[in-house]
Write a protein that holds these residues in place. Structure first.
Motif, PDB file in Angstrom:
ATOM      1  N   THR A  31      19.372  -3.330   1.627  1.00 20.36           N
ATOM      2  CA  THR A  31      18.088  -3.503   0.951  1.00 20.36           C
ATOM      3  C   THR A  31      17.302  -2.196   0.839  1.00 20.36           C
ATOM      4  O   THR A  31      16.762  -1.893  -0.231  1.00 20.36           O
ATOM      5  N   PRO A  32      17.179  -1.377   1.900  1.00 18.83           N
ATOM      6  CA  PRO A  32      16.481  -0.091   1.734  1.00 18.83           C
ATOM      7  C   PRO A  32      17.109   0.801   0.666  1.00 18.83           C
ATOM      8  O   PRO A  32      16.404   1.566   0.010  1.00 18.83           O
ATOM      9  N   THR A  33      18.419   0.697   0.481  1.00 24.69           N
ATOM     10  CA  THR A  33      19.058   1.483  -0.566  1.00 24.69           C
ATOM     11  C   THR A  33      18.636   0.998  -1.944  1.00 24.69           C
ATOM     12  O   THR A  33      18.453   1.798  -2.873  1.00 24.69           O
ATOM     13  N   PHE A  34      18.461  -0.315  -2.099  1.00 30.34           N
ATOM     14  CA  PHE A  34      17.906  -0.838  -3.354  1.00 30.34           C
ATOM     15  C   PHE A  34      16.505  -0.283  -3.600  1.00 30.34           C
ATOM     16  O   PHE A  34      16.143   0.034  -4.737  1.00 30.34           O
ATOM     17  N   VAL A  35      15.708  -0.171  -2.540  1.00 33.67           N
ATOM     18  CA  VAL A  35      14.364   0.400  -2.674  1.00 33.67           C
ATOM     19  C   VAL A  35      14.475   1.858  -3.114  1.00 33.67           C
ATOM     20  O   VAL A  35      13.780   2.311  -4.044  1.00 33.67           O
ATOM     21  N   ARG A  44       4.008  -8.652   6.880  1.00 26.47           N
ATOM     22  CA  ARG A  44       3.986  -7.225   6.533  1.00 26.47           C
ATOM     23  C   ARG A  44       5.305  -6.754   5.943  1.00 26.47           C
ATOM     24  O   ARG A  44       5.334  -5.773   5.190  1.00 26.47           O
ATOM     25  N   SER A  45       6.407  -7.431   6.259  1.00 24.13           N
ATOM     26  CA  SER A  45       7.696  -7.023   5.698  1.00 24.13           C
ATOM     27  C   SER A  45       7.761  -7.250   4.199  1.00 24.13           C
ATOM     28  O   SER A  45       8.664  -6.749   3.533  1.00 24.13           O
ATOM     29  N   TYR A  46       6.807  -7.996   3.629  1.00 26.28           N
ATOM     30  CA  TYR A  46       6.760  -8.232   2.195  1.00 26.28           C
ATOM     31  C   TYR A  46       5.962  -7.149   1.467  1.00 26.28           C
ATOM     32  O   TYR A  46       5.892  -7.170   0.235  1.00 26.28           O
ATOM     33  N   SER A  47       5.364  -6.221   2.194  1.00 30.40           N
ATOM     34  CA  SER A  47       4.536  -5.192   1.589  1.00 30.40           C
ATOM     35  C   SER A  47       5.373  -3.955   1.262  1.00 30.40           C
ATOM     36  O   SER A  47       6.173  -3.494   2.084  1.00 30.40           O
ATOM     37  N   PHE A  48       5.165  -3.391   0.085  1.00 29.28           N
ATOM     38  CA  PHE A  48       5.918  -2.201  -0.315  1.00 29.28           C
ATOM     39  C   PHE A  48       5.554  -0.999   0.555  1.00 29.28           C
ATOM     40  O   PHE A  48       6.331  -0.045   0.670  1.00 29.28           O
ATOM     41  N   LEU A  49       4.389  -1.019   1.194  1.00 28.68           N
ATOM     42  CA  LEU A  49       3.994   0.093   2.059  1.00 28.68           C
ATOM     43  C   LEU A  49       4.934   0.232   3.255  1.00 28.68           C
ATOM     44  O   LEU A  49       5.117   1.340   3.775  1.00 28.68           O
ATOM     45  N   MET A  50       5.530  -0.878   3.681  1.00 32.99           N
ATOM     46  CA  MET A  50       6.425  -0.834   4.832  1.00 32.99           C
ATOM     47  C   MET A  50       7.780  -0.217   4.486  1.00 32.99           C
ATOM     48  O   MET A  50       8.633  -0.070   5.351  1.00 32.99           O
ATOM     49  N   TYR A  51       7.971   0.134   3.239  1.00 33.36           N
ATOM     50  CA  TYR A  51       9.212   0.786   2.809  1.00 33.36           C
ATOM     51  C   TYR A  51       8.912   2.118   2.118  1.00 33.36           C
ATOM     52  O   TYR A  51       9.730   2.637   1.346  1.00 33.36           O
ATOM     53  N   GLY A  52       7.730   2.675   2.434  1.00 32.06           N
ATOM     54  CA  GLY A  52       7.230   3.842   1.735  1.00 32.06           C
ATOM     55  C   GLY A  52       8.130   5.060   1.786  1.00 32.06           C
ATOM     56  O   GLY A  52       8.218   5.812   0.806  1.00 32.06           O
ATOM     57  N   PHE A  53       8.797   5.294   2.900  1.00 37.57           N
ATOM     58  CA  PHE A  53       9.604   6.508   3.018  1.00 37.57           C
ATOM     59  C   PHE A  53      10.765   6.507   2.035  1.00 37.57           C
ATOM     60  O   PHE A  53      11.167   7.571   1.531  1.00 37.57           O
ATOM     61  N   PHE A  72      15.679   2.178  11.210  1.00 39.12           N
ATOM     62  CA  PHE A  72      15.312   3.158  10.182  1.00 39.12           C
ATOM     63  C   PHE A  72      16.206   4.398  10.272  1.00 39.12           C
ATOM     64  O   PHE A  72      16.686   4.909   9.253  1.00 39.12           O
ATOM     65  N   ILE A  73      16.478   4.856  11.481  1.00 38.55           N
ATOM     66  CA  ILE A  73      17.302   6.053  11.644  1.00 38.55           C
ATOM     67  C   ILE A  73      18.728   5.804  11.165  1.00 38.55           C
ATOM     68  O   ILE A  73      19.317   6.634  10.452  1.00 38.55           O
ATOM     69  N   ILE A  74      19.302   4.655  11.532  1.00 41.00           N
ATOM     70  CA  ILE A  74      20.684   4.385  11.113  1.00 41.00           C
ATOM     71  C   ILE A  74      20.772   4.193   9.604  1.00 41.00           C
ATOM     72  O   ILE A  74      21.750   4.589   8.971  1.00 41.00           O
ATOM     73  N   ILE A  75      19.719   3.621   8.997  1.00 42.52           N
ATOM     74  CA  ILE A  75      19.720   3.422   7.549  1.00 42.52           C
ATOM     75  C   ILE A  75      19.728   4.763   6.820  1.00 42.52           C
ATOM     76  O   ILE A  75      20.515   4.978   5.896  1.00 42.52           O
ATOM     77  N   ILE A  76      18.851   5.674   7.238  1.00 46.38           N
ATOM     78  CA  ILE A  76      18.786   6.984   6.583  1.00 46.38           C
ATOM     79  C   ILE A  76      20.105   7.731   6.770  1.00 46.38           C
ATOM     80  O   ILE A  76      20.647   8.328   5.817  1.00 46.38           O
TER      81      ILE A  76
END
Length: 404
Positions: A54-58, A214-223, A285-289
């Motif tokens: 999902t973070p990759t989709f973002v 909060r997981s539905y907010s785009f701010l939580m995926y800002g990076f 977050f670290i493993i995702i990046i």
């Protein structure tokens, strides 16, 4: 003029789609009462290979918008921009929200016992999707679309300042931007994972609801939006970074993979709790990046080698949005057949079988629907022609150079 198509983005989208389908296939089996410990551990290990989905989709959503619109210096037609996103993304969301709601309720005896009077639950699905559980992503990314013109203005301002710097200073400045935003994002995730839960219980509405969801907010995926902008600013430089960082991103991924698996197994009781490694956990977050950089670098290195595999990924990526919308429904249907079965000792095999069937059926349905009239309203906009690709002779690299 349209910009050349960046093929590895489509391929990376395919990998993200496959990861998400695997996550949801695992979730179908790992919480069953008859699962054996060996299968629980194996499924947990596979699960942590898929956290980048999902973070990759973002990241890719941000890349495409900044790539196509970020350099536009004229006044953006905001109404036209939002109307296109509404038609390509939100209308399919509305369509599939109704389909999932209808599917779940048709197979719910309580709905018919009430004479079909449970229509009041449908509006809730538009805000917090539960039946189509993967559709929360659409609501989140629509927030990014709404605020994108502001972000695009910031993007152009930063590009303008960097343009006057020397190449070395430019690269250092971009790295500093990534490091600073990454640090602030890490702190935000730490507060989210360790502090915001108690805050939500102590505060009254509406603040408690905002923190709870909060997981539905785009701010939580800002990076992920930030690094998407960096990638879009200079694709060639991003490619170079990802390939040079391959040994280090691989080592970080391996270390965090072991760490997350250990955290989940030690923190779970008799039933594995995969929520321990939520997207909003700092370690996740670290493993995702690390995995995102690793996969991007590997895709770049493969471009001149395994053409057959890359063509397959490109095909999957082209139909991944429709596949994403429909895949949970396929898993529901498969679950209707597997849930009555006794699967002791076979949960891993059934998970893999479900994954393969779901990928095949979802992409097949997406491909079929994309060829029908009005497909835009069901599976999103039709993909652009594949003839526009970035080649070694593309002049885009010289035009898009922001940092070197």
């Amino acid at each position: 003029m349209s910009k050349p198509r960046i093929e590895e983005w489509t391929q990376l989208r395919a990998l993200a789609f496959l990861a998400i389908v695997m996550q949801h296939s695992i979730a179908e089996y790992i919480y069953r009462a008859d699962i054996e410990q060996a299968d629980s551990i194996m499924l947990t290990m596979v699960y942590h290979l898929t956290r980048f989905g999902t973070p990759t989709f973002v990241f890719l959503s941000a890349v495409l918008l900044f790539y196509n619109y970020g350099e536009y210096s004229g006044k953006m037609n905001y109404f036209k921009f939002i109307r296109k996103r509404f038609g390509d993304v939100y209308v399919p969301f509305l369509c599939w929200t109704f389909i999932y709601w209808l599917y779940v309720h048709v197979f719910s005896p309580s709905f018919w016992q009430k004479g079909g009077q449970d229509w009041g639950s449908l509006p809730k699905e538009l805000v917090i999707p539960q039946n189509g559980y993967q559709l929360w992503f659409i609501n989140m990314i629509m927030q990014f679309y709404i605020f994108f013109p502001i972000m695009a203005a910031i993007y152009r301002g930063v590009r303008g300042r960097l343009h006057s710097l020397s190449e070395r200073t430019r690269s250092r400045s971009v790295f500093a931007i990534i490091a600073c935003t990454g640090l602030f994002y890490f702190i935000l995730l730490y507060l989210s994972y360790h502090q915001m839960g108690p805050w939500a219980e102590a505060l009254g509405r509406p603040w408690s609801d905002l923190l709870q969801y909060r997981s539905y907010s785009f701010l939580m995926y800002g990076f992920y939006f930030v690094i998407g902008a960096v990638c879009a600013a200079n694709v060639e430089k991003w490619r170079t970074w990802c390939t040079k960082l391959l040994p280090w991103s691989g080592l970080v991924f391996l270390g965090m993979y072991i760490r997350l698996g250990s955290d989940v197994l030690r923190g779970s009781g008799e039933v594995v709790n995969l929520n321990i490694s939520t997207y909003l956990k700092p370690a996740t977050f670290i493993i995702i990046i690390a995995q995102m950089l690793l996969l991007y670098g590997l895709l770049i290195m493969m471009q001149s080698r395994n053409k057959t595999f890359l063509r397959l990924l490109s095909w999957i990526g082209r139909y991944s949005f429709g596949g994403y919308l429909v895949h949970a429904l396929v898993i529901y249907i498969i679950g209707n057949f597997t849930r009555p079965l006794e699967l002791g000792g076979s949960h891993l095999r059934f998970t893999l079988l479900t994954f393969m069937l779901t990928v095949s059926a979802s992409l097949g349905i997406s491909c079929m629907l994309s060829r029908m009239p009005g497909s835009r309203w069901i599976v999103g906009a039709k993909k652009r022609s594949l003839q526009r690709k970035v080649s070694e002779k593309s002049d885009y690299r010289s035009k898009s150079r922001v940092f070197s």
